[in-house]
Enzyme design. Structure first.
Site, PDB file in Angstrom:
ATOM      1  N   LYS A  30       0.850  -1.190   0.000  1.00  0.00           N
ATOM      2  CA  LYS A  30       0.000   0.000   0.000  1.00  0.00           C
ATOM      3  C   LYS A  30       0.884   1.237   0.000  1.00  0.00           C
ATOM      4  O   LYS A  30       1.872   1.307   0.757  1.00  0.00           O
ATOM      5  CB  LYS A  30      -0.903  -0.029   1.242  1.00  0.00           C
ATOM      6  CG  LYS A  30      -1.923   1.094   1.310  1.00  0.00           C
ATOM      7  CD  LYS A  30      -2.796   0.908   2.543  1.00  0.00           C
ATOM      8  CE  LYS A  30      -3.922   1.929   2.633  1.00  0.00           C
ATOM      9  NZ  LYS A  30      -4.792   1.682   3.791  1.00  0.00           N
ATOM     10  N   SER A 105      -9.513   1.714   2.718  1.00  0.00           N
ATOM     11  CA  SER A 105      -8.675   2.473   1.801  1.00  0.00           C
ATOM     12  C   SER A 105      -7.647   1.629   1.049  1.00  0.00           C
ATOM     13  O   SER A 105      -6.993   2.118   0.136  1.00  0.00           O
ATOM     14  CB  SER A 105      -7.936   3.569   2.576  1.00  0.00           C
ATOM     15  OG  SER A 105      -7.093   3.004   3.574  1.00  0.00           O
ATOM     16  N   SER A 129      -9.973  -0.608   6.665  1.00  0.00           N
ATOM     17  CA  SER A 129      -9.265  -0.458   5.396  1.00  0.00           C
ATOM     18  C   SER A 129      -8.579  -1.679   4.844  1.00  0.00           C
ATOM     19  O   SER A 129      -8.160  -1.683   3.688  1.00  0.00           O
ATOM     20  CB  SER A 129      -8.247   0.686   5.504  1.00  0.00           C
ATOM     21  OG  SER A 129      -8.902   1.923   5.624  1.00  0.00           O
TER      22      SER A 129
END
Length: 369
Positions: A30, A105, A129
């Site tokens: 990420k 996210s 997330s």
């Protein structure tokens, strides 16, 4: 690599893999994690050309175990959102359910895993997330118990709730990643003999509790066949509203650039940060005490089963501010209370400790393969 899903922000030239349990596994990171010498944007315009000199220790542990970083994954700007609609790098698209949200996210991680662009992933979870994108893309993701996996080198959102965790296509892969990240052995599979609490209503984190949702009842019969005893249960509400702490810490995380550079934020995150500026520090202190007291709660069951989402996926172009509460009703409370949550598609196991949810997940996977 061919990326038709806006899953990636930066591709990385692979380097020879170290020997270890993850040897040669393609790793998607990420783009909230610092990676030395590799552009790390935090999903933002402000850091579009940012190249760190260090690597987050969690990423380094995976690399040292043989994983090979192949790309940095797209995400909701600064990891503050549930849809992975990014104004600077594009909306992440769902390879499994075209036209539906990937969740956020860590949506880029989920899309890349689902599309076969990588083998394993590492993300963050402050309110949903890791688990939400895993459910949206029918994957596996672990929100580790708070404080279990280091968060250094990760851009903070709300440090009291921020966690790091692995994502993959199987519980076995996620458990192996967890073992590398923590230095602890993969737990033995276990469901037999456990008392499992069926959650049909999630506690709120402040305000009104959400509506009843009985979608996790579909798992009860199988859990009982595997030797567990399932009882309907609940988790008490926190002593006070915890939202002020979330917003207060988010404002502090962005103090260097907001409001000074507010025009360089997308509309979605800018609106949240504008609200964060209005929080009274006294309210944040009360919220912090509420979190401290709630985290002292000891469950009456070994494990909980709940949905991850339990509702229909919204379209990828939905209004994030309208869906963020319904999509996280069964997710956000466990960040606040600090417990572990394992998403296996839309099935969620929850317990105070990582080992318990991983053991349950491994047993579930072995029995349902």
């Amino acid at each position: 690599m061919s990326d038709d899903w806006n899953a990636l922000i930066t591709e990385v030239e692979p380097v020879p893999a170290a020997e270890g349990p993850l040897h040669g596994k393609r790793l998607i990171v990420k783009d909230l994690f610092d990676t030395a010498g590799v552009r790390t944007t935090y999903g933002s315009k402000i850091y579009a050309d940012h190249v760190p000199t260090r690597t987050a220790s969690s990423v380094q542990r995976l690399v040292d175990a043989g994983a090979v970083v192949v790309a940095k994954a797209n995400l909701h700007e600064f990891a503050w959102g549930v849809t992975s609609q990014n104004p600077w790098y594009g909306t992440v698209r769902n390879p499994v359910h075209p036209g539906k949200t990937t969740g956020g996210s860590s949506g880029g991680n989920a899309a890349a895993l689902a599309a076969g662009l990588c083998d394993i992933g590492i993300g963050t979870d402050t309110g949903c997330s890791i688990r939400l994108p895993s459910a949206c893309c029918e994957l596996v993701g672990l929100k580790s118990q708070w404080g279990r996996i280091p968060t250094d080198g990760v851009f903070p959102l709300c440090p009291t709730f921020d966690t790091v965790g692995p994502m993959g296509t199987s519980v076995a892969d996620v458990a192996l990643l967890w073992s590398v990240l923590t230095g602890d052995r993969v737990p033995e599979p276990q469901l037999e003999g456990l008392t499992i609490g069926l959650l049909t209503r999630a506690p709120s984190v402040g305000g009104t509790a959400g509506p009843e949702n009985r979608s996790a009842e579909q798992y009860v019969e199988r859990l009982e066949q595997l030797g567990a005893r399932v009882v309907e249960t609940s988790i008490p509400e926190p002593p006070d509203d915890t939202w002020p702490l979330f917003f207060h810490e988010a404002a502090e995380s962005h103090r260097a650039t907001f409001p000074a550079r507010a025009d360089e934020y997308g509309d979605n995150v800018r609106a949240k940060l504008e609200h964060a500026q209005t929080i009274d520090p006294a309210d944040a202190d009360r919220a912090r005490e509420s979190v401290r007291r709630w985290r002292a709660y000891e469950p009456e069951v070994d494990l909980y089963v709940a949905p991850v989402i339990g509702v229909d996926l919204p379209p990828e172009d939905c209004e994030e501010l309208d869906v963020r509460i319904p999509l996280t009703a069964f997710l956000r409370p466990f960040n606040v209370i600090g417990w572990a949550g394992l998403a296996i598609g839309d099935l969620q196991f929850v317990a105070p400790r990582d080992e318990v949810v991983l053991a349950a997940g491994l047993a579930w996977e072995a029995a349902t393969a």
